[in-house]
Write an enzyme that holds these catalytic residues in place. Structure first.
Site, PDB file in Angstrom:
ATOM      1  N   GLY A   1      -6.025   0.106   5.561  1.00 52.89           N
ATOM      2  CA  GLY A   1      -5.240  -1.064   5.147  1.00 52.89           C
ATOM      3  C   GLY A   1      -5.931  -2.368   5.487  1.00 52.89           C
ATOM      4  CG  ASP A   2      -6.753  -3.188   9.443  1.00 52.21           C
ATOM      5  OD1 ASP A   2      -5.631  -3.697   9.226  1.00 52.21           O
ATOM      6  OD2 ASP A   2      -6.990  -2.461  10.423  1.00 52.21           O
TER       7      ASP A   2
ATOM      8  N   GLY B   1      -0.480   4.675   0.264  1.00 50.21           N
ATOM      9  CA  GLY B   1      -1.296   5.842   0.582  1.00 50.21           C
ATOM     10  C   GLY B   1      -2.144   6.274  -0.595  1.00 50.21           C
TER      11      GLY B   1
ATOM     12  N   GLY C   1      -2.225   4.401  -3.972  1.00 51.50           N
ATOM     13  CA  GLY C   1      -2.939   3.151  -4.148  1.00 51.50           C
ATOM     14  C   GLY C   1      -2.196   1.901  -3.752  1.00 51.50           C
TER      15      GLY C   1
ATOM     16  CB  SER D   1      -0.946  -0.001   1.203  1.00 55.98           C
ATOM     17  OG  SER D   1      -0.240  -0.190   2.409  1.00 55.98           O
TER      18      SER D   1
END
Length: 312
Positions: A250-251, A221, A224, A219
């Protein structure tokens, strides 16, 4: 069934304020819920209507508060009682979207407690394999008392049942688990560089793939998500999102990846759709004030707008 394991859960407390002003008194809007990365994944999956169960060790007053909140919210869960007191995390979210976190270290997990955790995961995986959509999600830092290869042992445990794993952790535990062959590892850009000691995220992701991960989804930010696999590399960029709370984004992407894996992700044709879905769900989560919660209308809109591009 998608099983998530959170070895160091927390009672997540979110303070929402117009702005965080040091040295002054604030009167925030307060929300408390069961937290930890794997719990956030399970909460998102439950909201998506997917069969899931969150496995977590709990102890003390805050552990009971977490259990009560999970029961009230309807998120399926399996609790392993421990002697130590479950930690708290506090996030102060400003109207601008800036989030400031205070994360306690958490309790130590003893050898007997670790054995009970592994037995609980094995029992759930044994049940899950009756379903063709079984996945194990391993999320978060290791708690005190566990060896660096703890996640490696769990990946091997799942592999014994023929269940693929997604690993979202960092540092030495991430590196130690790679040789066990997790289906997907999901570090962010900083964690990629920190784990490998390299300065180029692309080279760092390639290094994790070389060491045994079957796919690396990183990831970046607002830039993407990038998926690196043996079949190729894809990137999905979400739309710009102003405000909200990035905690848990993120989860949410891990939840989308778990759905993709459960539905048979494994070839190059599936990756663009799954990665675009992960980017859309992550962005829709940023729009809300709490981890594990997403804006359903925004999710559908973002999903129609996002497409993953394959690198040459």
């Amino acid at each position: 069934m998608i099983v998530t394991l959170t070895l160091n859960p927390a009672l997540d407390i979110t303070y929402t304020v117009p702005a965080l002003l040091p040295g002054t008194t604030h009167r925030p809007h307060v929300h408390a819920q069961a937290g930890g990365k794997g719990v956030n994944v399970a909460r998102t999956l439950h909201a998506l209507g997917r069969e899931t169960v969150a496995v977590l060790p709990l102890g003390g007053f805050d552990g009971e508060a977490i259990r009560a909140e999970l029961e009230a919210s309807g998120v399926p869960h399996h609790v392993i009682p421990i002697a130590g007191a479950t930690r708290r995390t506090v996030t102060v979210v400003e109207e601008s979207g800036l989030a400031t976190g205070f994360n306690e270290a958490g309790p130590e997990i003893g050898a007997d407690e670790w054995a009970e955790i592994c037995a609980a995961v094995a029992s759930l995986l044994e049940t899950a394999v009756l379903d063709d959509a079984a996945v194990l999600v391993l999320s978060g830092k290791l708690p005190q008392g566990l060896a660096e290869d703890a996640y490696a042992s769990l990946v091997e445990l799942a592999d014994g049942f023929g269940v693929p794993t997604i690993l979202d952790t960092e540092g030495a535990p991430l590196l130690a688990a790679l040789s066990a062959g997790p289906a997907i590892v999901k570090p962010n850009a900083h964690e990629l560089l920190d784990a490998t000691g390299l300065t180029d995220p692309v080279a760092a992701a390639a290094e994790l793939l070389k060491r045994g991960a079957r796919a690396v989804v990183s990831s970046h930010g607002p830039d993407g998500l990038t998926a690196l696999t043996a079949e190729g590399t894809w990137t999905a960029r979400p739309p710009r999102v102003d405000g909200g709370n990035p905690t848990g984004a993120g989860d949410a992407s891990v939840a989308a990846l778990a759905v993709g894996l459960a539905e048979g992700l494994g070839d190059g044709n599936a990756w663009p759709e799954v990665l675009a879905d992960a980017a859309a769900l992550s962005a829709a989560t940023v729009l809300t004030a709490r981890a594990g919660v997403f804006d359903a209308d925004a999710y559908r809109r973002f999903r129609s707008e996002i497409s993953a591009q394959r690198s040459a």
